[in-house]
Scaffold this motif. Structure first.
Motif, PDB file in Angstrom:
ATOM      1  N   MET A   1     -33.886   8.676 -62.962  1.00 27.13           N
ATOM      2  CA  MET A   1     -32.737   8.744 -61.831  1.00 27.13           C
ATOM      3  C   MET A   1     -32.389   7.225 -61.105  1.00 27.13           C
ATOM      4  N   ASN A   2     -33.385   6.445 -60.969  1.00 33.53           N
ATOM      5  CA  ASN A   2     -33.309   5.210 -60.914  1.00 33.53           C
ATOM      6  C   ASN A   2     -32.337   4.218 -61.811  1.00 33.53           C
TER       7      ASN A   2
ATOM      8  N   THR B   1     -30.076   6.000 -63.839  1.00 35.67           N
ATOM      9  CA  THR B   1     -28.864   6.767 -63.718  1.00 35.67           C
ATOM     10  C   THR B   1     -27.870   6.145 -62.382  1.00 35.67           C
ATOM     11  N   ARG B   2     -28.950   5.470 -61.373  1.00 33.19           N
ATOM     12  CA  ARG B   2     -28.153   5.210 -60.034  1.00 33.19           C
ATOM     13  C   ARG B   2     -27.523   4.015 -60.499  1.00 33.19           C
TER      14      ARG B   2
END
Lengths: 148, 70
Positions: A1-2, A4-5
């Protein structure tokens, strides 16, 4: 997720950079066709639009905790300086705009906004204002590096 | 800094929205300039007014976010 962010932030700032650099970047840079401003009025529009992009980007970053309140205040201070410069440049080169901006919105204004014979120093004043906005943009853009 | 899933989602949506807005700005300004160049004239008062208003709105947006921060 990190990860992706980080990728999304990089993509967003890259797009914003293309928009923000319109004033100084030759047409076509970055694979996107950018119409380079040719006139005083066009440069003013680029300045105001870039000002909006920088502030809105900073607001998004601040709202999501990517930049601190102090950073956001600093961006606002920088863009306010640029905005004051743009306003001064507009008053100098486009004196009719001041009254027009205060007029009711339904009054259409399709006539040219700026003087064809600009007073001495007007172009230089505008360049300084756009430079200040560019600096604010660079500052906001630096947070991209912090995310990587 | 550790974000919750909701915060991460809000961030992604916010930044994608910002990217779309920035791209729309690029296209709008380019289109205006292209049109005025084709017409052989400078930007109109309406063109400039729109940009000034978007600039004004962005100040209010950022000030409002700052006011809501600790």
């Amino acid at each position: 997720m990190n990860r992706t962010r980080t990728m999304i932030i990089a993509a967003v700032l890259a797009v914003a950079a293309l928009a923000g650099n319109g004033c100084t970047t030759p047409s076509g840079t970055g694979g996107v066709e950018v119409q380079k401003p040719r006139t005083y009025g066009q440069s003013l529009i680029y300045g105001y639009e870039t000002h909006a992009v920088v502030n809105n980007t900073a607001a998004t970053l601040a709202k999501n905790g990517i930049i601190t309140k102090d950073d956001a205040v600093r961006v606002l201070g920088m863009t306010n300086i640029g905005r004051s410069g743009l306003d001064a440049a507009m008053r100098t080169g486009c004196p009719a705009m001041e009254a027009y901006l205060k007029a009711p919105k339904d009054q259409r204004g399709q006539e040219p906004a700026c003087l064809s014979n600009l007073p001495p120093g007007a172009v230089e004043r505008l360049q300084l204002a756009v430079g200040a906005i560019d600096q604010a943009f660079t500052f906001v853009n630096s947070f991209k590096k912090g995310q990587q | 800094m550790k974000l919750t899933t909701e915060q991460q989602l809000a961030l992604i949506l916010g930044l994608v929205g910002q990217g779309v807005e920035a791209f729309a700005t690029l296209q709008r300004v380019s289109a205006t300039i292209q049109q005025r160049n084709a017409e052989g004239r400078d930007v109109t008062m309406d063109d400039l007014r729109g940009s000034v208003e978007r600039s004004d709105a962005s100040i209010e947006t950022l000030e409002s976010v700052i006011a809501g921060m600790k």
